[in-house]
Design an enzyme around this catalytic site. Structure first.
Site, PDB file in Angstrom:
ATOM      1  N   TYR A 160      37.816 -19.735   8.242  1.00  0.00           N
ATOM      2  CA  TYR A 160      38.623 -19.452   9.441  1.00  0.00           C
ATOM      3  C   TYR A 160      40.117 -19.369   9.113  1.00  0.00           C
ATOM      4  CZ  TYR A 160      34.811 -19.136  12.665  1.00  0.00           C
ATOM      5  OH  TYR A 160      33.692 -18.683  13.314  1.00  0.00           O
TER       6      TYR A 160
ATOM      7  N   HIS B 284      34.591 -15.233  23.465  1.00  0.00           N
ATOM      8  CA  HIS B 284      34.165 -15.925  22.234  1.00  0.00           C
ATOM      9  C   HIS B 284      35.261 -16.834  21.666  1.00  0.00           C
ATOM     10  CE1 HIS B 284      30.735 -12.784  21.427  1.00  0.00           C
ATOM     11  NE2 HIS B 284      30.423 -13.656  22.357  1.00  0.00           N
TER      12      HIS B 284
ATOM     13  N   CYS C 239      43.322 -38.081  19.635  1.00  0.00           N
ATOM     14  CA  CYS C 239      42.443 -39.202  19.230  1.00  0.00           C
ATOM     15  C   CYS C 239      42.169 -39.244  17.726  1.00  0.00           C
ATOM     16  CB  CYS C 239      41.124 -39.148  19.998  1.00  0.00           C
ATOM     17  SG  CYS C 239      39.942 -37.946  19.348  1.00  0.00           S
TER      18      CYS C 239
HETATM   19  C1  BJW Z   1      34.606   1.216  15.849  1.00  0.00           C
HETATM   20  C2  BJW Z   1      35.653   1.346  14.973  1.00  0.00           C
HETATM   21  C3  BJW Z   1      36.715   2.102  15.418  1.00  0.00           C
HETATM   22  C4  BJW Z   1      34.245   0.168  13.985  1.00  0.00           C
HETATM   23  N1  BJW Z   1      36.681   2.637  16.632  1.00  0.00           N
HETATM   24  N2  BJW Z   1      34.583   1.766  17.045  1.00  0.00           N
HETATM   25  C5  BJW Z   1      17.253 -12.878  20.102  1.00  0.00           C
HETATM   26  C6  BJW Z   1      17.417 -11.971  21.144  1.00  0.00           C
HETATM   27  C7  BJW Z   1      18.517 -12.041  21.985  1.00  0.00           C
HETATM   28  C8  BJW Z   1      19.479 -13.007  21.809  1.00  0.00           C
HETATM   29  C9  BJW Z   1      19.325 -13.909  20.774  1.00  0.00           C
HETATM   30  C10 BJW Z   1      18.229 -13.850  19.945  1.00  0.00           C
HETATM   31  N3  BJW Z   1      18.346 -14.847  19.020  1.00  0.00           N
HETATM   32  C11 BJW Z   1      19.488 -15.519  19.260  1.00  0.00           C
HETATM   33  C12 BJW Z   1      20.093 -14.967  20.312  1.00  0.00           C
HETATM   34  C13 BJW Z   1      21.371 -15.359  20.898  1.00  0.00           C
HETATM   35  C14 BJW Z   1      22.548 -14.877  20.096  1.00  0.00           C
HETATM   36  C15 BJW Z   1      22.467 -13.374  19.851  1.00  0.00           C
HETATM   37  O1  BJW Z   1      22.832 -12.557  20.685  1.00  0.00           O
HETATM   38  N4  BJW Z   1      22.015 -12.959  18.680  1.00  0.00           N
HETATM   39  C16 BJW Z   1      21.818 -11.531  18.377  1.00  0.00           C
HETATM   40  C17 BJW Z   1      22.581 -11.158  17.105  1.00  0.00           C
HETATM   41  C18 BJW Z   1      20.339 -11.248  18.300  1.00  0.00           C
HETATM   42  N5  BJW Z   1      23.692 -15.185  20.939  1.00  0.00           N
HETATM   43  C19 BJW Z   1      24.211 -16.389  20.948  1.00  0.00           C
HETATM   44  O2  BJW Z   1      23.830 -17.281  20.216  1.00  0.00           O
HETATM   45  C20 BJW Z   1      25.304 -16.614  21.973  1.00  0.00           C
HETATM   46  N6  BJW Z   1      24.997 -17.772  22.733  1.00  0.00           N
HETATM   47  C21 BJW Z   1      23.932 -17.809  23.537  1.00  0.00           C
HETATM   48  O3  BJW Z   1      23.237 -16.830  23.728  1.00  0.00           O
HETATM   49  O4  BJW Z   1      23.680 -19.037  24.108  1.00  0.00           O
HETATM   50  C22 BJW Z   1      22.391 -19.229  24.723  1.00  0.00           C
HETATM   51  C23 BJW Z   1      21.294 -19.186  23.662  1.00  0.00           C
HETATM   52  C24 BJW Z   1      21.343 -20.045  22.603  1.00  0.00           C
HETATM   53  C25 BJW Z   1      20.356 -19.988  21.590  1.00  0.00           C
HETATM   54  C26 BJW Z   1      19.340 -19.031  21.638  1.00  0.00           C
HETATM   55  C27 BJW Z   1      19.309 -18.149  22.712  1.00  0.00           C
HETATM   56  C28 BJW Z   1      20.298 -18.233  23.721  1.00  0.00           C
HETATM   57  C29 BJW Z   1      26.627 -16.845  21.283  1.00  0.00           C
HETATM   58  C30 BJW Z   1      27.077 -15.653  20.496  1.00  0.00           C
HETATM   59  C31 BJW Z   1      28.367 -15.975  19.771  1.00  0.00           C
HETATM   60  C32 BJW Z   1      28.786 -14.858  18.836  1.00  0.00           C
HETATM   61  N7  BJW Z   1      29.750 -15.354  17.927  1.00  0.00           N
HETATM   62  C33 BJW Z   1      30.401 -14.442  17.021  1.00  0.00           C
HETATM   63  C34 BJW Z   1      31.382 -15.251  16.170  1.00  0.00           C
HETATM   64  C35 BJW Z   1      32.585 -15.645  17.041  1.00  0.00           C
HETATM   65  C36 BJW Z   1      33.603 -16.428  16.321  1.00  0.00           C
HETATM   66  C37 BJW Z   1      34.214 -15.693  15.162  1.00  0.00           C
HETATM   67  O5  BJW Z   1      34.735 -14.569  15.293  1.00  0.00           O
HETATM   68  O6  BJW Z   1      34.164 -16.277  14.101  1.00  0.00           O
HETATM   69  O7  BJW Z   1      31.105 -13.422  17.760  1.00  0.00           O
HETATM   70  S1  BJW Z   1      29.275 -13.475  16.034  1.00  0.00           S
HETATM   71  C38 BJW Z   1      30.200 -11.970  16.085  1.00  0.00           C
HETATM   72  O8  BJW Z   1      29.468 -10.961  16.841  1.00  0.00           O
HETATM   73  C39 BJW Z   1      31.436 -12.295  16.901  1.00  0.00           C
HETATM   74  C40 BJW Z   1      31.607 -11.051  17.716  1.00  0.00           C
HETATM   75  O9  BJW Z   1      32.421 -11.310  18.844  1.00  0.00           O
HETATM   76  C41 BJW Z   1      30.186 -10.690  18.048  1.00  0.00           C
HETATM   77  C42 BJW Z   1      30.007  -9.256  18.455  1.00  0.00           C
HETATM   78  O10 BJW Z   1      30.320  -8.390  17.418  1.00  0.00           O
HETATM   79  P1  BJW Z   1      31.065  -7.021  17.716  1.00  0.00           P
HETATM   80  O11 BJW Z   1      32.404  -7.288  18.262  1.00  0.00           O
HETATM   81  O12 BJW Z   1      30.185  -6.146  18.499  1.00  0.00           O
HETATM   82  O13 BJW Z   1      31.294  -6.465  16.224  1.00  0.00           O
HETATM   83  P2  BJW Z   1      30.271  -5.652  15.285  1.00  0.00           P
HETATM   84  O14 BJW Z   1      30.786  -5.776  13.914  1.00  0.00           O
HETATM   85  O15 BJW Z   1      28.884  -6.031  15.552  1.00  0.00           O
HETATM   86  O16 BJW Z   1      30.426  -4.139  15.795  1.00  0.00           O
HETATM   87  C43 BJW Z   1      31.621  -3.398  15.613  1.00  0.00           C
HETATM   88  C44 BJW Z   1      31.388  -2.050  16.261  1.00  0.00           C
HETATM   89  O17 BJW Z   1      32.609  -1.350  16.245  1.00  0.00           O
HETATM   90  C45 BJW Z   1      30.359  -1.191  15.536  1.00  0.00           C
HETATM   91  O18 BJW Z   1      29.461  -0.658  16.496  1.00  0.00           O
HETATM   92  C46 BJW Z   1      31.187  -0.074  14.895  1.00  0.00           C
HETATM   93  O19 BJW Z   1      30.511   1.178  14.874  1.00  0.00           O
HETATM   94  C47 BJW Z   1      32.365  -0.022  15.809  1.00  0.00           C
HETATM   95  N8  BJW Z   1      33.610   0.405  15.188  1.00  0.00           N
HETATM   96  N9  BJW Z   1      35.316   0.629  13.792  1.00  0.00           N
HETATM   97  C48 BJW Z   1      35.535   2.448  17.404  1.00  0.00           C
HETATM   98  N10 BJW Z   1      37.796   2.294  14.617  1.00  0.00           N
HETATM   99 ZN    ZN Z   2      40.388 -35.811  20.224  1.00  0.00          ZN
END
Ligand code: BJW
Ligand code: ZN
Length: 245
Positions: free
Chosen positions: A70, A122, A151
């Site tokens: 991080y 997020h 703390c």
């Molecule tokens: C361009 C471009 C340009 C490039 N112009 N475009 C099975 C089914 C459904 C759900 C789940 C499952 N198993 C587990 C889950 C739940 C899980 C989940 O969804 N997993 C899936 C991967 C399957 N979700 C969670 O755990 C969430 N919590 C939750 O659901 O709680 C209840 C629960 C718990 C347990 C089980 C089930 C339910 C929490 C999710 C937290 C995500 N955290 C992260 C890290 C955050 C901190 C950090 O940054 O360090 O968030 S992971 C990462 O992915 C980050 C992002 O915000 C997130 C989304 O990614 P994003 O932004 O879409 O990026 P990319 O890289 O994926 O895509 C980039 C896009 O841009 C691409 O399409 C490119 O083409 C495009 N692009 N350049 C235009 N110039």
């Molecule tokens: Zn504290």
């Protein structure tokens, strides 16, 4: 419908006339600032395993390692600046009657570009949260495991990891903004991480016009009213120019 490189006139007209606009962004919107995305060929998950760095279990196992990762990402962001996509989104907020920006990004670049009504669903890279008392602090240090000013407990990055719930109020506000949007713009997200990936579908269900901007099709593409393939830093300024010129 998916189009390469050209925003449809219909999308610009809808935006110009919309009483309420909601924008959802993902890592692709910061890509042109030099911040790596997660998925895809150059994404962070190619080089690092999510389960080693972005889960509560990973932090419990090795907080030092997780913090190092991080701190490295915080350094990347501190050297970056907002790009034309961030600025165009701030420009939409300046012109819209009601506007909400929902971002999955933790880099703070939307605020740097002038966006104001932002839901960071997020979390934020520059904040830490105490595991013991929940106290949140702005981070200024660049290394090591931060300790709570209140703390002395161990602090963690104030971001949402896999398997963790999103803040309930923030998420409710995001779904309300999606459901009430006459125009819902989704830019630079792969639309695979839940619950964020459901927001655009909620907007479409309630009759909102959904415009997607991405380099490639996503699971939303079949549902969006229009998908334009190309860089957000070109297409979002083009959209603003077409809507308000
Ligand atoms: C361009 C471009 C340009 C490039 N112009 N475009 C099975 C089914 C459904 C759900 C789940 C499952 N198993 C587990 C889950 C739940 C899980 C989940 O969804 N997993 C899936 C991967 C399957 N979700 C969670 O755990 C969430 N919590 C939750 O659901 O709680 C209840 C629960 C718990 C347990 C089980 C089930 C339910 C929490 C999710 C937290 C995500 N955290 C992260 C890290 C955050 C901190 C950090 O940054 O360090 O968030 S992971 C990462 O992915 C980050 C992002 O915000 C997130 C989304 O990614 P994003 O932004 O879409 O990026 P990319 O890289 O994926 O895509 C980039 C896009 O841009 C691409 O399409 C490119 O083409 C495009 N692009 N350049 C235009 N110039
Ligand atoms: Zn504290």
């Amino acid at each position: 419908m998916s189009d390469t490189g050209q925003v449809p006139g219909e999308a610009a007209r809808r935006l110009n006339e919309a009483g309420s606009v909601t924008v959802l962004t993902g890592a692709g919107v910061s890509a042109e600032s030099g911040i790596p995305t997660f998925r895809g060929a150059d994404g962070l998950w190619q080089e690092y395993r999510a389960q080693d760095l972005a889960t509560p279990q990973a932090f419990a196992r090795d907080p030092q390692l997780v913090w190092e990762w991080y701190h490295w990402r915080r350094r990347l962001v501190s050297e970056a600046s907002a790009n034309l996509a961030h600025k165009a989104i701030a420009g939409i907020e300046d012109r819209a009657d009601a506007f909400t920006l929902v971002t999955q990004n933790v880099d703070g670049l939307h605020r740097a570009a002038g966006s104001r009504n932002i839901l960071e669903i997020h979390g934020n890279l520059n904040r830490a949260r105490c595991l013991n008392c929940g106290h949140r602090e702005h981070l200024d240090r660049q290394e090591g495991i931060p300790r709570c000013g209140s703390c002395q407990g161990v602090m963690r990055p104030d971001v949402v990891w896999f398997g963790e719930s999103l803040d309930r109020q923030t998420l409710e506000a995001a779904f309300t903004a999606a459901a009430s949007a006459q125009v819902f713009i989704v830019a630079g997200t792969s639309n695979v991480v839940q619950p964020a990936a459901s927001l655009a579908f909620a907007a479409a269900d309630r009759g909102g016009y959904v415009l997607e901007i991405n380099l490639e099709p996503t699971p939303l593409t079949g549902t969006a009213d229009a998908t334009v393939l190309g860089p957000a830093g070109e297409l979002l300024p083009q959209l603003v120019e077409m809507a308000w010129s």
